[in-house]
Write an enzyme that holds these catalytic residues in place. Structure first.
Site, mmCIF file in Angstrom:
data_model
loop_
_atom_site.group_PDB
_atom_site.id
_atom_site.type_symbol
_atom_site.label_atom_id
_atom_site.label_comp_id
_atom_site.label_asym_id
_atom_site.label_seq_id
_atom_site.Cartn_x
_atom_site.Cartn_y
_atom_site.Cartn_z
ATOM 1 C CE1 TYR A 52 -4.316 5.939 8.675
ATOM 2 C CE2 TYR A 52 -6.481 6.689 7.938
ATOM 3 C CZ TYR A 52 -5.170 6.732 8.035
ATOM 4 O OH TYR A 52 -4.613 8.129 7.598
ATOM 5 C CG HIS B 146 2.480 -0.056 4.338
ATOM 6 N ND1 HIS B 146 2.083 -0.772 5.218
ATOM 7 C CD2 HIS B 146 1.048 0.482 3.546
ATOM 8 C CE1 HIS B 146 1.411 -1.028 5.803
ATOM 9 N NE2 HIS B 146 0.595 0.088 5.617
ATOM 10 C CG ASP C 20 -1.608 -0.802 0.987
ATOM 11 O OD1 ASP C 20 -2.305 -2.022 0.485
ATOM 12 O OD2 ASP C 20 -2.944 -0.614 1.726
ATOM 13 C CG ASP C 21 -0.060 3.680 2.362
ATOM 14 O OD1 ASP C 21 -0.910 3.726 1.908
ATOM 15 O OD2 ASP C 21 0.559 3.896 3.665
ATOM 16 C CG HIS D 3 -3.358 6.985 2.938
ATOM 17 N ND1 HIS D 3 -3.917 6.620 3.848
ATOM 18 C CD2 HIS D 3 -3.280 5.631 2.251
ATOM 19 C CE1 HIS D 3 -3.269 5.497 4.928
ATOM 20 N NE2 HIS D 3 -3.143 5.048 3.975
#
Ligand SMILES: [Zn+2]
Length: 259
Positions: free
Chosen positions: A144, A200, A48-49, A107
């Site tokens: 989240y 991540h 992610d991210d 996000h």
């Protein structure tokens, strides 16, 4: 006679279109949520991210091992997705056969937003993925892992499915590499049929140490490392076209405004 048939065809098409719109706008519809894989003996590593500087460290390693993974990316988080190097990294990852999915535009926790704001968070990253990769994806990981009924209703209207996870490496909440490795070790073996694992791509230790460790462990244990679509038995995209070519619309408003 011919014009009558065309007219009839148009009427049928119009009726069908209206029906589709009504179906997709059903007020009671809620997007499906998947919190684990459904296919046996499969492990879906997710990252992610990003997109971020370690993305191709991860994708190159996965390529060298002949395995696929999934990247849930933002439009404007660590870096602007339209950046020259950033977009090039993402295209490389995509071309290697890894699945690229939505992690929203910037996000935000979607449960704190209005319907219009949720639509904006989902649409802006979709536009970017279409411009850069030429794809439409139905897969969204809410930041989240946070969602409520409104988020599911809006996602449903946009044709999305929500993907969370059943294993968290802890790499974004302070776990050491050793702790993450130990946690993974507990999820390898006959008692574990499949795994949908959260990591991540923005973490250097994940890219350089954790990924090689877990890939080798899962492969040695006989698991198949696949994309989320494959571990759910679903199609990864609803549209696949040619890779995008940079034009003057490839920028993040946040950067132009100095945020
Ligand atoms: Zn995230």
């Amino acid at each position: 006679m011919l014009s009558l048939r065309i007219l009839l065809g148009l009427l049928l098409f119009a009726a069908f279109s209206v029906q589709l719109i009504v179906l997709s706008a059903s007020p009671n519809g809620k997007a499906r949520v998947y919190s684990g894989c459904t296919e046996p003996n499969k492990v879906a590593l997710t990252f992610d991210d990003g997109p971020y500087i370690y993305e191709n460290v991860i994708s190159d390693y996965l390529d060298s091992k002949g395995v696929k993974a999934t990247f849930f990316v933002n439009g404007y988080n660590y870096e602007c997705i339209y950046g020259t190097k950033v977009a090039a990294r993402l295209q490389k990852t995509y071309r290697s056969g890894h699945q690229i999915c939505s992690h929203t535009w910037d996000h935000a926790d979607l449960t704190g937003l209005s319907e219009a704001q949720i639509v904006d968070e989902l649409n802006k990253i979709d536009v970017a993925l279409f411009k850069i990769l030429g794809i439409n994806t139905t897969f969204v990981r809410p930041p989240y892992g946070s969602y409520d009924d409104l988020v599911r209703q809006v996602a449903y209207k946009l044709g999305k499915i929500l993907i969370t996870w059943d294993f968290d490496s802890g790499d974004s909440v302070g776990a050491t590499v050793q702790q993450s490795e130990d946690d993974y070790d507990e999820n390898i073996g006959e008692h574990v049929n499949n795994l949908l694992a959260l990591n991540h791509e923005t973490k250097k230790n994940t890219a350089e140490q954790l990924v090689p460790y877990v890939v080798e462990k899962f492969q040695a244990a006989g698991y198949e490392l696949v994309t989320v679509a494959e571990c759910l038995g679903l199609e990864p995209y609803t549209y696949v076209g040619p890779l995008g070519v940079r034009d003057k619309t490839w920028f993040c408003e946040e950067e132009r405004s100095g945020n």
